[in-house]
Design a protein around this motif. Sequence first.
Motif, short mmCIF file in Angstrom:
data_model
loop_
_atom_site.label_atom_id
_atom_site.label_comp_id
_atom_site.label_asym_id
_atom_site.label_seq_id
_atom_site.Cartn_x
_atom_site.Cartn_y
_atom_site.Cartn_z
N GLU A 77 -8.11 3.38 50.34
CA GLU A 77 -6.85 2.92 49.58
C GLU A 77 -6.73 3.86 48.66
O GLU A 77 -7.85 3.74 47.60
CB GLU A 77 -6.89 1.55 49.42
CG GLU A 77 -5.31 1.24 48.50
CD GLU A 77 -5.46 0.03 47.80
OE1 GLU A 77 -4.93 -1.10 48.11
OE2 GLU A 77 -6.22 -0.16 46.89
N PHE A 78 -5.88 4.68 48.41
CA PHE A 78 -5.70 5.62 47.26
C PHE A 78 -4.21 5.27 46.53
O PHE A 78 -3.14 5.25 47.14
CB PHE A 78 -5.52 6.97 47.54
CG PHE A 78 -5.72 7.92 46.35
CD1 PHE A 78 -6.96 8.08 45.92
CD2 PHE A 78 -4.75 8.76 45.90
CE1 PHE A 78 -7.18 9.16 44.83
CE2 PHE A 78 -4.89 9.74 45.16
CZ PHE A 78 -5.97 9.74 44.43
N GLN A 92 -0.90 9.32 49.28
CA GLN A 92 -1.29 10.02 50.76
C GLN A 92 -2.62 9.33 50.91
O GLN A 92 -3.55 9.04 49.98
CB GLN A 92 -1.06 11.37 50.74
CG GLN A 92 -2.01 12.08 49.63
CD GLN A 92 -1.75 13.45 49.60
OE1 GLN A 92 -1.92 14.17 50.67
NE2 GLN A 92 -1.49 14.13 48.36
N ASP A 93 -3.21 9.27 52.16
CA ASP A 93 -4.51 8.86 52.60
C ASP A 93 -5.55 9.90 51.88
O ASP A 93 -5.07 11.21 51.92
CB ASP A 93 -4.70 8.79 53.97
CG ASP A 93 -3.90 7.51 54.47
OD1 ASP A 93 -3.68 6.69 53.70
OD2 ASP A 93 -3.44 7.69 55.72
N GLU A 135 -0.07 15.84 43.06
CA GLU A 135 -0.63 15.05 43.87
C GLU A 135 -1.00 15.30 45.38
O GLU A 135 -0.71 14.88 46.34
CB GLU A 135 0.30 13.69 44.00
CG GLU A 135 0.32 12.99 42.45
CD GLU A 135 1.16 11.79 42.50
OE1 GLU A 135 1.34 11.01 43.85
OE2 GLU A 135 1.52 11.15 41.47
N VAL A 136 -1.62 16.56 45.15
CA VAL A 136 -2.21 17.22 46.34
C VAL A 136 -3.61 17.34 46.30
O VAL A 136 -4.17 17.71 45.20
CB VAL A 136 -1.60 18.55 46.76
CG1 VAL A 136 -0.25 18.18 47.07
CG2 VAL A 136 -1.63 19.57 45.68
N TYR A 137 -4.43 17.37 47.45
CA TYR A 137 -6.01 17.63 47.42
C TYR A 137 -6.23 19.33 47.63
O TYR A 137 -5.33 19.85 48.54
CB TYR A 137 -6.27 16.95 48.51
CG TYR A 137 -6.20 15.35 48.53
CD1 TYR A 137 -6.88 14.60 47.49
CD2 TYR A 137 -5.55 14.59 49.33
CE1 TYR A 137 -6.78 13.32 47.36
CE2 TYR A 137 -5.20 13.34 49.22
CZ TYR A 137 -5.70 12.69 48.30
OH TYR A 137 -5.74 11.31 48.31
N GLY A 138 -7.16 19.71 47.23
CA GLY A 138 -7.84 21.09 47.48
C GLY A 138 -9.19 20.90 47.26
O GLY A 138 -9.86 20.05 46.71
#
Length: 187
Positions: A77-78, A92-93, A135-138
């Motif tokens: 859970e995020f 997002q997951d 709020e994005v992953y990289g």
Amino acid sequence: MILGSCNGLLCLRYFGGKIVLWNMSIREYHWLPDTQMEFPGGFGSCEFANYGFGYDSVNEDYKVVRLVQFLNKKEKEFKVYSLKDDVWRRSQDFPYYLCYKYAWGVLVNGALHWAVTQTLESEEKFVLAFGISMEVYGMVPLPEFSDRCFHLTVHVLGGCLCLLCHYFGVRVDVWVMRQYEVKESWG
């Protein structure tokens, strides 16, 4: 327990799970609202909760993130808390698995960073960046390691992303990324 600090604010977690943002210089604080864990299937057990704290310069907001990995290890859970809105919301997951339970997100260049693996069984570690504003992953490009058998921790040193590679009683390598997101700048 200190979860993070940014621009003179401390993010603290007390026993029992209450979280507070505290500005020591003006002696003001703000308690975050409680947020329940959303257990898969409505019930379960939390293996651990990990946090990060930073400033969103685009939206002029402070944010706290909480990542919960459940005992079944597949579910996560995020959630992101916005000080401006004073609410927690599910984000997002989280597509990876944290390597270490008590390694809080490290804030560098507007992103929180953690050591992660792609699967539970994987030995290969990566550094994941979560951009607070968008709020994005990289993924952060890593240096060329001489060996892959080490304990990787993420830190900040002089405002730069820093990695400590602990080679189990042999040595510790320190890597500093002098120019963010440029692989060749590791030294």
